[in-house]
Design a protein around this motif. Structure first.
Motif, mmCIF file in Angstrom:
data_model
loop_
_atom_site.group_PDB
_atom_site.id
_atom_site.type_symbol
_atom_site.label_atom_id
_atom_site.label_comp_id
_atom_site.label_asym_id
_atom_site.label_seq_id
_atom_site.Cartn_x
_atom_site.Cartn_y
_atom_site.Cartn_z
ATOM 1 N N CYS A 21 40.922 -4.805 4.673
ATOM 2 C CA CYS A 21 41.382 -6.377 4.679
ATOM 3 C C CYS A 21 39.967 -6.976 5.345
ATOM 4 N N ASP A 72 40.057 -17.069 9.994
ATOM 5 C CA ASP A 72 40.501 -15.979 8.976
ATOM 6 C C ASP A 72 40.913 -14.707 9.382
ATOM 7 N N LEU A 108 46.062 -10.238 2.590
ATOM 8 C CA LEU A 108 44.992 -11.094 2.180
ATOM 9 C C LEU A 108 45.551 -12.148 1.243
ATOM 10 N N GLU A 164 36.788 -6.793 3.374
ATOM 11 C CA GLU A 164 36.959 -7.701 2.218
ATOM 12 C C GLU A 164 36.723 -9.375 2.789
ATOM 13 N N ILE A 165 36.847 -9.710 3.982
ATOM 14 C CA ILE A 165 36.637 -10.920 4.368
ATOM 15 C C ILE A 165 35.220 -11.163 5.275
#
Length: 209
Positions: free
Chosen positions: A76, A45, A185, A79-80
């Protein structure tokens, strides 16, 4: 001396040249970024985020956009599920000091913008992924966070501007840098929620004595 395809790779990996550095040399930069992430033991990811950001920067010709790209990349990565550090400071390379932004993750440097400088996109170095230049596989040749002249007006302005205001004011996307986050994303994002979540974000001034 020319290296044969079946010769041992000069990097010392123990593999044949054709199965090691020759393969990397023919890969696109986004693919090399993903390979560097994989070799560092991180999940796919994060490699996708780095590669998508690089593609965006290349497409938009984001030369010298270190502050903007790092701000979007910080969101980004957060957020992951990662915990990046948004850094700003001086860098020394080839006898020159310049102000710059980069990301630190697990104390490892990430710097995509260093490969797209203000000098018409001429790279100051290869892309730095998790502490290594993807071209050489070695640590950066540049010296980050040096005690030079002190950051100058533009970098000071970026550092002192509230994070949301900086993200909002980016001119090339309808939703500012939040729009870049959405594209990198590859997902719809709730911008009001992100603005609330990241409103207190600060850039860390890095200055090694």
């Amino acid at each position: 001396m020319k290296i044969g395809r079946n010769d041992p790779c000069p990097c010392g990996s123990g593999k044949k040249y054709k199965n090691c550095c020759l393969r990397k040399e023919t890969m696109s930069i986004p693919d090399r970024i993903k390979q560097a992430v994989k070799e560092s033991g991180y999940n796919e990811d994060i490699g996708n985020v780095f590669a998508n950001m690089y593609r965006y920067m290349e497409r938009k010709q984001w030369w010298g956009a270190c502050h903007a790209s790092c701000a979007a990349l910080y969101v980004c990565l957060s957020e992951i599920g990662y915990k990046p550090k948004l850094c700003i400071g001086e860098v020394l390379g080839q006898g020159l000091y310049f102000d710059h932004s980069w990301i630190s993750l697990d104390d490892k440097m990430i710097d995509l913008a260093i490969s797209m400088t203000l000098l018409g996109g001429v790279p100051a170095s290869g892309v730095i992924i998790l502490g290594k230049d993807i071209k050489t596989g070695l640590p950066p040749i540049l010296d980050y966070g040096v005690p030079g002249r002190g950051i100058e007006d533009q970098a000071k302005f970026v550092m002192e501007l509230p994070f949301n205001q900086y993200m909002d004011s980016f001119p090339d996307e309808k939703d500012g840098l939040w729009g870049v986050v959405r594209e990198v994303l590859c997902a719809d994002v709730n911008i009001p929620s992100l603005r609330e979540k990241y409103k207190d974000t600060k850039r860390f001034l890095i200055r090694h004595e």
